[in-house]
Design an enzyme around this catalytic site. Structure first.
Site, mmCIF file in Angstrom:
data_model
loop_
_atom_site.group_PDB
_atom_site.id
_atom_site.type_symbol
_atom_site.label_atom_id
_atom_site.label_comp_id
_atom_site.label_asym_id
_atom_site.label_seq_id
_atom_site.Cartn_x
_atom_site.Cartn_y
_atom_site.Cartn_z
ATOM 1 N N TYR A 42 0.781 -1.204 0.005
ATOM 2 C CA TYR A 42 -0.018 -0.021 -0.032
ATOM 3 C C TYR A 42 1.089 1.130 -0.089
ATOM 4 C CZ TYR A 42 -4.314 2.097 -0.563
ATOM 5 O OH TYR A 42 -5.308 2.794 -1.084
ATOM 6 N N ARG A 83 -8.322 10.217 -9.184
ATOM 7 C CA ARG A 83 -7.327 10.669 -8.134
ATOM 8 C C ARG A 83 -6.790 9.801 -7.167
ATOM 9 N NH1 ARG A 83 -8.239 11.127 -2.574
ATOM 10 N NH2 ARG A 83 -6.998 9.561 -3.219
ATOM 11 N N LYS A 108 -5.984 -2.711 -1.653
ATOM 12 C CA LYS A 108 -6.944 -2.354 -0.840
ATOM 13 C C LYS A 108 -7.695 -3.734 -0.507
ATOM 14 C CE LYS A 108 -7.342 2.031 0.282
ATOM 15 N NZ LYS A 108 -8.407 3.335 1.054
ATOM 16 N N GLU A 119 -13.596 3.998 -4.386
ATOM 17 C CA GLU A 119 -12.063 4.394 -3.983
ATOM 18 C C GLU A 119 -11.321 5.318 -5.131
ATOM 19 O OE1 GLU A 119 -10.788 3.121 -1.251
ATOM 20 O OE2 GLU A 119 -9.203 4.239 -1.326
ATOM 21 N N ASP A 120 -10.529 6.316 -4.639
ATOM 22 C CA ASP A 120 -9.963 7.234 -5.494
ATOM 23 C C ASP A 120 -10.534 7.803 -6.631
ATOM 24 O OD1 ASP A 120 -8.134 7.082 -3.307
ATOM 25 O OD2 ASP A 120 -6.318 6.143 -4.642
ATOM 26 N N ASP A 167 -14.040 5.276 0.924
ATOM 27 C CA ASP A 167 -13.038 5.318 1.826
ATOM 28 C C ASP A 167 -12.391 6.472 1.771
ATOM 29 O OD1 ASP A 167 -11.774 3.781 3.877
ATOM 30 O OD2 ASP A 167 -9.929 3.860 2.556
ATOM 31 N N ASP A 168 -12.198 7.142 0.889
ATOM 32 C CA ASP A 168 -11.601 8.631 0.911
ATOM 33 C C ASP A 168 -12.217 9.644 1.712
ATOM 34 O OD1 ASP A 168 -9.486 7.483 -0.982
ATOM 35 O OD2 ASP A 168 -11.376 7.663 -2.244
ATOM 36 N N ASN A 228 -0.726 11.783 0.958
ATOM 37 C CA ASN A 228 -0.020 10.364 0.460
ATOM 38 C C ASN A 228 0.493 10.748 -1.058
ATOM 39 O OD1 ASN A 228 -0.543 8.966 2.724
ATOM 40 N ND2 ASN A 228 -2.501 8.443 2.081
HETATM 41 P P1 NAD Z 1 -9.309 16.136 -3.103
HETATM 42 O O1 NAD Z 1 -8.763 16.298 -4.658
HETATM 43 O O2 NAD Z 1 -10.491 15.739 -2.923
HETATM 44 O O3 NAD Z 1 -8.863 17.463 -2.237
HETATM 45 C C1 NAD Z 1 -7.664 18.110 -2.333
HETATM 46 C C2 NAD Z 1 -7.888 19.637 -1.742
HETATM 47 O O4 NAD Z 1 -6.709 20.025 -1.368
HETATM 48 C C3 NAD Z 1 -8.914 20.393 -2.257
HETATM 49 O O5 NAD Z 1 -9.703 21.186 -1.740
HETATM 50 C C4 NAD Z 1 -7.701 21.339 -2.952
HETATM 51 O O6 NAD Z 1 -8.621 22.787 -3.316
HETATM 52 C C5 NAD Z 1 -6.729 21.390 -1.875
HETATM 53 N N1 NAD Z 1 -5.610 22.261 -2.408
HETATM 54 C C6 NAD Z 1 -4.884 21.789 -3.445
HETATM 55 N N2 NAD Z 1 -3.742 22.553 -3.493
HETATM 56 C C7 NAD Z 1 -3.675 23.330 -2.342
HETATM 57 C C8 NAD Z 1 -2.819 24.243 -1.859
HETATM 58 N N3 NAD Z 1 -1.920 24.697 -2.382
HETATM 59 N N4 NAD Z 1 -3.541 24.926 -0.627
HETATM 60 C C9 NAD Z 1 -4.138 24.374 0.082
HETATM 61 N N5 NAD Z 1 -5.249 23.598 -0.541
HETATM 62 C C10 NAD Z 1 -4.867 22.758 -1.427
HETATM 63 O O7 NAD Z 1 -8.129 14.843 -2.672
HETATM 64 P P2 NAD Z 1 -8.480 14.098 -0.991
HETATM 65 O O8 NAD Z 1 -9.293 12.908 -1.531
HETATM 66 O O9 NAD Z 1 -9.174 15.139 -0.081
HETATM 67 O O10 NAD Z 1 -7.139 14.068 -0.713
HETATM 68 C C11 NAD Z 1 -5.985 14.685 -0.369
HETATM 69 C C12 NAD Z 1 -4.869 14.145 0.244
HETATM 70 O O11 NAD Z 1 -5.350 13.345 1.363
HETATM 71 C C13 NAD Z 1 -4.022 13.299 -0.610
HETATM 72 O O12 NAD Z 1 -2.650 13.342 -0.805
HETATM 73 C C14 NAD Z 1 -4.553 11.776 -0.163
HETATM 74 O O13 NAD Z 1 -3.610 10.976 -0.416
HETATM 75 C C15 NAD Z 1 -4.595 12.207 1.379
HETATM 76 N N6 NAD Z 1 -5.528 11.367 2.132
HETATM 77 C C16 NAD Z 1 -4.690 10.474 3.086
HETATM 78 C C17 NAD Z 1 -5.358 9.535 4.007
HETATM 79 C C18 NAD Z 1 -4.955 9.072 5.281
HETATM 80 O O14 NAD Z 1 -3.997 9.509 5.262
HETATM 81 N N7 NAD Z 1 -5.599 8.021 5.851
HETATM 82 C C19 NAD Z 1 -6.918 9.378 3.312
HETATM 83 C C20 NAD Z 1 -7.165 10.052 2.427
HETATM 84 C C21 NAD Z 1 -6.506 10.729 1.654
#
Ligand code: NAD
Length: 552
Positions: A104, A157, A175, A246-247, A269-270, A409
């Protein structure tokens, strides 16, 4: 529910012969007994020595340790999964802490980026707009007929890496491996799916080896029709199966969740799994600070699926703790790519609106931190390095123990490293990340960063949902899961700075989460079975163990 051995269909199909060596669900490699070699007609097709599963694990680990890069290790493990499923899961479960970052995040991210170059064998189902009208027929091609859990992506994504088209398939397969390793879902109950609707990633479109559909992403009604056909095809072929989205890009993820959450058995899940694991982290952090959730002010960097998903679950939790919805929302703040989410901003998407407070606009994170003085910052922006030294120093200025979650991530996207979080707050940060970081030693004290890994939540959640045949998945189930996870963190873990239990406990944690989610399903009238007298035992009895079948 077929509990532990569900591959009988294969056995009936191939009564004798080499298929036993070629089908990963049936293969025992050098562990076939003398009697089995005769009964199955495979004598002479394997070396003469008979080995135990433990001896095979030793060989696998020798080979694994010879691999010189994480991507090579990933390829090796997937190849093992393709050859011998039992051995793969034995190895994975015995070395979960070491191998989780390989199968993962972060390595799976690299594997998806390289997917079309490292591709060996297919795993899962690929559907595309070209197959419109034939999704049900395609699902019937899947060899296992008792699928209970489906993880589907459209590849838009992938982690924080963006649009990877059909190459996103590494995520559903990874997953589902975790479902089995962490919560004992039998592999035959699991189906990975990629719906290839094209890609807007020009690098992929120009890659001669890309084998996805070569057109820009389908949008609008045509896209929705494809998803609808898929959901219907699942109901037809695997009625009531849990569909985990997912994603998906966030323009689709929220819509699809809202469209289907009360219609079929589904979760994202996200949005929801992340919310649960992050809330569990907050509960864990509060066990260190001794403060209450309702006393927190949380500022998110990123207002997408993860961010507003976490916000929504925190709001649910705060309401359970006595606040009104408005009071709870007032404690959650968001800053996205356009700056602080406030009322005066135009064209905010629907999921951000409940958090658009009447407040002055700040374009920069540091200014927002200084103005709002949050107790916790949560990075879910996919933008590395945004928790800068001034940001972390400011957090340490007005918080005795600042809560800092850098959840983006893979590791390369993390808002700060564990070391930065500890060094720039003088060792006072309560830190968790999305991808793993090594322990950090500062002035003789060692800090163990927690990993807010969704794998703490979704496998147990899935196990609970399918065991009680829940009709829908609710936020209350994710809230219960978060509390269960946080309660499993020991004083020792907290003393080391870790707000999650060690990964080696994950099977027990998953079993408890399954019980907690199932309890809620019964309370909410969503379970389709009679409540078992001993729920923990009922759940435990459903958990797959990788042991070889005995052929007679
Ligand atoms: P998403 O695309 O839905 O959201 C991303 C957000 O970040 C958007 O609101 C965007 O406007 C904002 N953004 C982009 N550039 C920015 C900047 N320069 N400054 C401030 N905000 C900014 O994506 P998501 O599903 O919300 O995932 C976001 C991140 O979280 C990914 O890297 C994903 O891997 C991570 N994530 C981690 C976990 C975990 O650790 N358990 C779980 C899910 C997602």
């Amino acid at each position: 529910m077929p509990d532990k051995m569900v591959s009988g269909a294969h056995v009936a199909e191939f009564s004798r012969g080499i298929h036993y060596l070629h089908d990963p669900a049936l293969n025992k490699g050098t562990a076939f007994t003398e009697a089995e070699r005769d009964a199955l007609g495979i004598r002479g097709l394997v070396p003469p020595g008979i080995q135990t599963l433990e001896e095979q694990v030793m060989r696998v680990m020798g080979n694994y340790n010879r691999k010189t890069s994480d991507l090579e290790k990933y390829i090796f493990l997937v190849a093992l999964q393709d050859r011998n499923q039992t051995l793969f899961y034995r190895v994975l479960m015995d070395h979960l802490e070491e191998m989780m970052p390989i199968i993962y995040t972060p390595t799976v991210g690299l594997a998806c980026q390289e997917y079309v170059h490292i591709y060996r064998r297919p795993r899962g189902i690929f559907i595309t707009d070209k197959n419109k009208g034939r999704f049900s027929e395609i699902l019937r091609n899947w060899p296992d007929r008792d699928v209970r859990i489906i993880v589907i992506t459209d590849g838009e994504r992938i982690l924080g890496l963006g649009d990877l088209g059909v190459a996103g398939m590494g995520i559903p397969t990874g997953k589902l491996s975790l479902y089995t390793a962490c919560a004992g879902l039998h592999p035959a109950l699991c189906l990975p799916v990629t719906i290839d609707v094209g890609t807007n990633n020009v690098d992929l479109l120009h890659d001669p080896l890309y084998f996805g559909i070569r057109h820009p992403r389908i949008r609008g009604e045509a896209y929705d029709d494809l998803i609808e056909e898929f959901v219907e095809a699942v109901q037809e072929n695997f009625p009531g199966a849990l569909i985990q989205f997912e994603d998906f890009g966030n323009m689709n993820a929220f819509r699809l969740l809202n469209k289907y959450r009360n219609r079929v058995c589904t979760f994202n899940d996200d949005i929801q799994g992340t919310a649960s694991v992050a809330l569990a982290g907050l509960y864990g952090a509060l066990r260190i600070t001794g403060k209450k959730l309702i006393d927190q002010k949380i500022l998110f960097l990123g207002a997408g699926e993860a961010g507003t998903g976490i916000g929504d679950l925190i709001v649910t939790a705060m309401i359970h703790e006595g606040l009104s919805e408005a009071e709870a929302r007032q404690r959650c703040w968001f800053l996205d790519s356009e700056g602080l989410v406030v009322k005066s901003r135009e064209k905010l998407s629907g999921h951000k609106l409940p958090y658009a407070h009447d407040y002055e606009y700040h374009p920069h994170f540091l200014d927002a931190v200084k103005a709002l003085r949050p107790t916790a910052i949560i990075g879910v922006s996919g933008q590395p390095g945004k928790f800068t030294r001034p940001v972390l120093m400011a957090m340490a200025e007005f918080n005795e123990r600042p809560i800092v979650f850098a959840l983006s991530n893979p590791t390369s996207r993390s808002e700060c490293t564990a070391k930065e979080a500890y060094v720039w707050t003088g060792g006072r940060a309560i830190f968790a990340s999305g991808s793993p970081f090594e322990p950090v030693t500062l002035e003789g004290k060692t800090y163990e960063p927690g990993q807010g890994n969704n794998a703490y939540i979704f496998p147990g959640m899935g196990l609970g949902i399918i065991s009680c045949k829940a009709r829908h998945v609710t936020n209350e189930m994710f809230l219960a899961a978060a509390k269960t996870l946080a309660a499993d963190v020991s004083k020792n873990d907290l003393e080391r700075g870790s707000i999650y239990p060690p990964l080696k406990q994950i099977r027990e944690v998953s079993a408890k989460i399954a019980v907690a989610a199932t309890e809620i399903a019964f309370d909410q009238g969503l379970a389709a079975i009679v409540k078992p007298a001993d729920l923990p035992e009922f759940i435990r009895a459903r958990m797959y163990e990788p042991v070889y079948p005995v052929y007679e």
